[in-house]
Design a protein around this motif. Sequence first.
Motif, PDB file in Angstrom:
ATOM      1  N   UNK A 105       0.834  -1.216   0.000  1.00 19.08           N
ATOM      2  CA  UNK A 105       0.000   0.000   0.000  1.00 19.08           C
ATOM      3  C   UNK A 105       0.859   1.253   0.000  1.00 19.08           C
ATOM      4  N   UNK A 106       1.956   1.208   0.763  1.00 20.63           N
ATOM      5  CA  UNK A 106       2.850   2.377   0.810  1.00 20.63           C
ATOM      6  C   UNK A 106       3.522   2.589  -0.545  1.00 20.63           C
ATOM      7  N   UNK A 107       3.937   1.495  -1.193  1.00 22.95           N
ATOM      8  CA  UNK A 107       4.575   1.625  -2.518  1.00 22.95           C
ATOM      9  C   UNK A 107       3.572   2.223  -3.507  1.00 22.95           C
ATOM     10  N   UNK A 108       2.334   1.782  -3.453  1.00 27.72           N
ATOM     11  CA  UNK A 108       1.307   2.268  -4.379  1.00 27.72           C
ATOM     12  C   UNK A 108       0.908   3.712  -4.093  1.00 27.72           C
ATOM     13  N   UNK A 109       1.183   4.181  -2.862  1.00 26.00           N
ATOM     14  CA  UNK A 109       0.765   5.545  -2.507  1.00 26.00           C
ATOM     15  C   UNK A 109       1.490   6.592  -3.326  1.00 26.00           C
ATOM     16  N   UNK A 110       2.748   6.257  -3.811  1.00 27.12           N
ATOM     17  CA  UNK A 110       3.529   7.178  -4.629  1.00 27.12           C
ATOM     18  C   UNK A 110       4.284   8.189  -3.790  1.00 27.12           C
ATOM     19  N   UNK A 111       4.103   8.162  -2.478  1.00 26.05           N
ATOM     20  CA  UNK A 111       4.816   9.144  -1.648  1.00 26.05           C
ATOM     21  C   UNK A 111       6.259   8.668  -1.468  1.00 26.05           C
ATOM     22  N   UNK A 112       7.202   9.501  -2.018  1.00 26.47           N
ATOM     23  CA  UNK A 112       8.604   9.059  -2.049  1.00 26.47           C
ATOM     24  C   UNK A 112       9.199   8.995  -0.647  1.00 26.47           C
ATOM     25  N   UNK A 113       8.775   9.950   0.186  1.00 26.51           N
ATOM     26  CA  UNK A 113       9.332   9.935   1.555  1.00 26.51           C
ATOM     27  C   UNK A 113       8.866   8.680   2.287  1.00 26.51           C
ATOM     28  N   UNK A 128      12.864   0.062  13.462  1.00 26.73           N
ATOM     29  CA  UNK A 128      11.965  -0.378  12.384  1.00 26.73           C
ATOM     30  C   UNK A 128      10.526   0.057  12.672  1.00 26.73           C
ATOM     31  N   UNK A 129      10.137  -0.049  13.973  1.00 28.13           N
ATOM     32  CA  UNK A 129       8.770   0.343  14.374  1.00 28.13           C
ATOM     33  C   UNK A 129       8.526   1.812  14.072  1.00 28.13           C
ATOM     34  N   UNK A 130       9.511   2.660  14.432  1.00 31.04           N
ATOM     35  CA  UNK A 130       9.374   4.123  14.237  1.00 31.04           C
ATOM     36  C   UNK A 130       9.266   4.455  12.745  1.00 31.04           C
ATOM     37  N   UNK A 131      10.204   3.842  11.975  1.00 35.28           N
ATOM     38  CA  UNK A 131      10.225   4.124  10.529  1.00 35.28           C
ATOM     39  C   UNK A 131       8.911   3.700   9.882  1.00 35.28           C
ATOM     40  N   UNK A 132       8.401   2.536  10.248  1.00 31.31           N
ATOM     41  CA  UNK A 132       7.170   2.013   9.635  1.00 31.31           C
ATOM     42  C   UNK A 132       5.971   2.882  10.009  1.00 31.31           C
ATOM     43  N   UNK A 133       5.923   3.335  11.254  1.00 31.91           N
ATOM     44  CA  UNK A 133       4.807   4.179  11.702  1.00 31.91           C
ATOM     45  C   UNK A 133       4.768   5.481  10.925  1.00 31.91           C
ATOM     46  N   UNK A 134       5.962   6.081  10.752  1.00 37.03           N
ATOM     47  CA  UNK A 134       6.045   7.346  10.004  1.00 37.03           C
ATOM     48  C   UNK A 134       5.632   7.137   8.549  1.00 37.03           C
ATOM     49  N   UNK A 135       6.123   6.030   7.964  1.00 35.69           N
ATOM     50  CA  UNK A 135       5.815   5.730   6.557  1.00 35.69           C
ATOM     51  C   UNK A 135       4.301   5.584   6.373  1.00 35.69           C
ATOM     52  N   UNK A 136       3.666   4.905   7.330  1.00 33.86           N
ATOM     53  CA  UNK A 136       2.214   4.684   7.247  1.00 33.86           C
ATOM     54  C   UNK A 136       1.480   6.023   7.312  1.00 33.86           C
ATOM     55  N   UNK A 137       1.956   6.911   8.149  1.00 31.28           N
ATOM     56  CA  UNK A 137       1.306   8.211   8.334  1.00 31.28           C
ATOM     57  C   UNK A 137       1.407   9.044   7.061  1.00 31.28           C
ATOM     58  N   UNK A 138       2.630   9.015   6.520  1.00 33.03           N
ATOM     59  CA  UNK A 138       2.851   9.813   5.298  1.00 33.03           C
ATOM     60  C   UNK A 138       2.045   9.273   4.136  1.00 33.03           C
ATOM     61  N   UNK A 139       1.847   7.951   4.102  1.00 31.11           N
ATOM     62  CA  UNK A 139       1.086   7.347   3.008  1.00 31.11           C
ATOM     63  C   UNK A 139      -0.413   7.457   3.257  1.00 31.11           C
ATOM     64  N   UNK A 140      -0.771   8.069   4.362  1.00 30.50           N
ATOM     65  CA  UNK A 140      -2.184   8.274   4.673  1.00 30.50           C
ATOM     66  C   UNK A 140      -2.881   7.005   5.142  1.00 30.50           C
ATOM     67  N   UNK A 141      -2.098   6.074   5.766  1.00 33.64           N
ATOM     68  CA  UNK A 141      -2.697   4.808   6.235  1.00 33.64           C
ATOM     69  C   UNK A 141      -2.983   4.860   7.736  1.00 33.64           C
TER      70      UNK A 141
END
Lengths: 433, 343
Positions: B288-296, B330-343
């Motif tokens: 889902x994050x890859x499909x979001x297109x958000x590079x960050x 890993x937990x911190x990075x994944x949480x941020x990624x989810x937020x940025x991808x709007x998940x």
Amino acid sequence: MRQIIRLIYLALSLYIINAGVVIADSSGGFDLRAGIGYDYISQEYFLESEDTYLDPDSSLKSALLKKDYLDDKKGFFYLGYSSDSENSKNIDQNYEIGWEQTGELFRILGTARIGKTLHKSQFVGNFRLELKENYKGTADPGEELVILNSNFDYRYRLSNMVDLRSKIYSESVRFDTVESYIYNYSRYGIELGFNYFTPNFNSISFNSAFEIRDVPDSNQLDYALFRGNLGYFGSVFGAYLTADLGFESRNYNQLDNRENYFLISLNADTKMPLGENYFLRARQNVEYFNFSQNDFINDDYYLARFGLFAGQSFGRFSALSTFIGPEIELLNTDSDYSNDDDYTEIMAIFGLDYFGSKGLFLMVENKFGKRIYRNKSIYRSEFLFERANIIGSMGLFGGLNLDILLSFDLEFHDTQSDNSRLYLISGGLSYRF
Amino acid sequence: MKKLPKMLIVTLVIAVLIPSFVYSQQQQQQTRNRFDQEFGITNEVINQARNIISSSGIDKGSELLKLAEKIQTQSRNMGMGGNFTSGIILTKSARDKAKNAALLNRQSNENENLVRRQIEKTDKLLDRVRANMPNDVGNKIESLYNTAQENQRRAREFYHNQQLRPALKLSRQVENRLKRLIERVKETNGDQDRLRNQIERLENKIIRVENLMENCGNNQAEQILNEVRNRFAKIKSNQDNIGFKAIENRLRGMNQRLNSAIEMCQDNDIQTEKLNRLKADFDRVAGLIRESGDKRAQKLLKTANKNLNKAERFCLSGDSEACAANIKAAQISLRKAKKMAGL
């Protein structure tokens, strides 16, 4: 009694003949031990009795008396049998019967131990018989007797951490002649308890017992007893501690609860290793005795003893161990009548143990000190004392073994006529086949 | 006139005699009173001594008491004859003797009680030592115990024959010897039950830890287990040549080592579970994050993946701290990624 002795003598003879055959075969579990011994107990003291008051000018007043309580040479032999302990299917059996004889007396002693372990349960039965008879001249009262002891012990391993224990026991004593101090009696009792092994390998134990005594010739000497013990054995802050807290209550069948008492005791022994060979040991014993009825005869008391010793161990498995240090003992009576007996004893103790690998062992203890009566009394005099004990055993050659016991207790009083000396010498030379 | 001096002399004599007479009568009365008092006290003491002796059941002191009573009778006779001073001396002597009679009896009785208690105390100790002595304790200790038992038997015989002093001394000696014997047995042979229990429990613990190791995956813990197994095998085969205390110390040490191996495995378990949950979460949101297109968000996803791989490696090698740190990262990075991808 004589018929019983004849039967035992016959049984013993048959036993020996049978054992002789089996020993020749050398595959049985028989063990024969025979030897000679010597016992001597003597006391020297000044006469202290009403005679000095009846006749103040009596020359006996200042005479030092010597009384030999025991001066016996004896011979003995013991025959024992043990079952094969390696074979766990067998019932464990140990039997021993012995004959001892002095110039006037003979004694027959028999012991038996039977045990069996089944999974988590262990059963053990113990029996002991002693028979003493005077075969030369007239026996003194109390000299001829029969004693029979028995107990059955059952242990159950509830878990890796907990063992349960129970025991029933009995003792029966019968004299040929009875007197005021010499009375037939029987005791019966039951014990229950458990051992708890803690996660860090220490152990806590608890035991309780109920016992009754029956004296056929006197109701007043019957009693019912209850006692309990809580014990600990293990390490505490790097030191090894053995502690025991006990309680006992005894009720006699007498008017006004006379002679009834309860007793509380606390014993603790702490050994602190200092490096590889040195150690420090602290010993404490405290006892409180309370009689239900305070009278001129029975005084409540507190007794406390404290000792601190430094020691050193030598050799493999600490074969040789010595210690030295002071000890103090205090007695305080709680009496409505007199506190003449209150005393403080201060002493220095030296001890030595040697448990060698070649059948030699030696235990020596020497105490030197002074007893001080805290409340001056014309009936008590302070004294210096010297108390020594030496016990040793040495394998000579083959199965020949020498045992010795030397002990003396000397008192040097401020009032010279109160001086006393007690000597004990016991020795035996035995051969084990 | 001649009569006057005579009358004066008579009067003077009477004047001197009467007060003297009165004084002496008063003195006599006082002495008599004192005699009565002392006599009465002595009677009380004699009665008390008589009660003590008769209730004790022991004859000791009775002869002295009889003497006291005789002297008291003599004192009474003196009093009846008016010789109060001698009467007082005699009654005091009688009182001393009566006191001594009671004391002799009391000492005898309390000695009898004391000796009986000492003998019973030593008997109990003998029973306890016998019950706790192992069967294979060795001839030396057995011999010491038998000597103690024999001397206690002698002490009891002395007591039965009213030889109280040797009975008391002998029984006390046996008690002291038994206490030394208990110390020695515990130090050389130890408490055999306890030692057997310790060995058995350690053996069971080794088996438990072996089972735990199957799913632990912690190399360090496994090394500890192997080390403990080898040491334990050596102790079991060499027990007779090692002192009891040394065995106990080594068993304690091994027990502690096994505890630390268990802790490592438990930590490992917790971390492994955390890691697995994080990996499952990563797998769920990665697409889902890859499909979001958000590079960050995608960059953070890659970082989380790197941390997860590192965490796995560290957990497997037993480095729990590094494993935990990477899981957190890993937990911190994944949480941020989810937020940025709007998940």
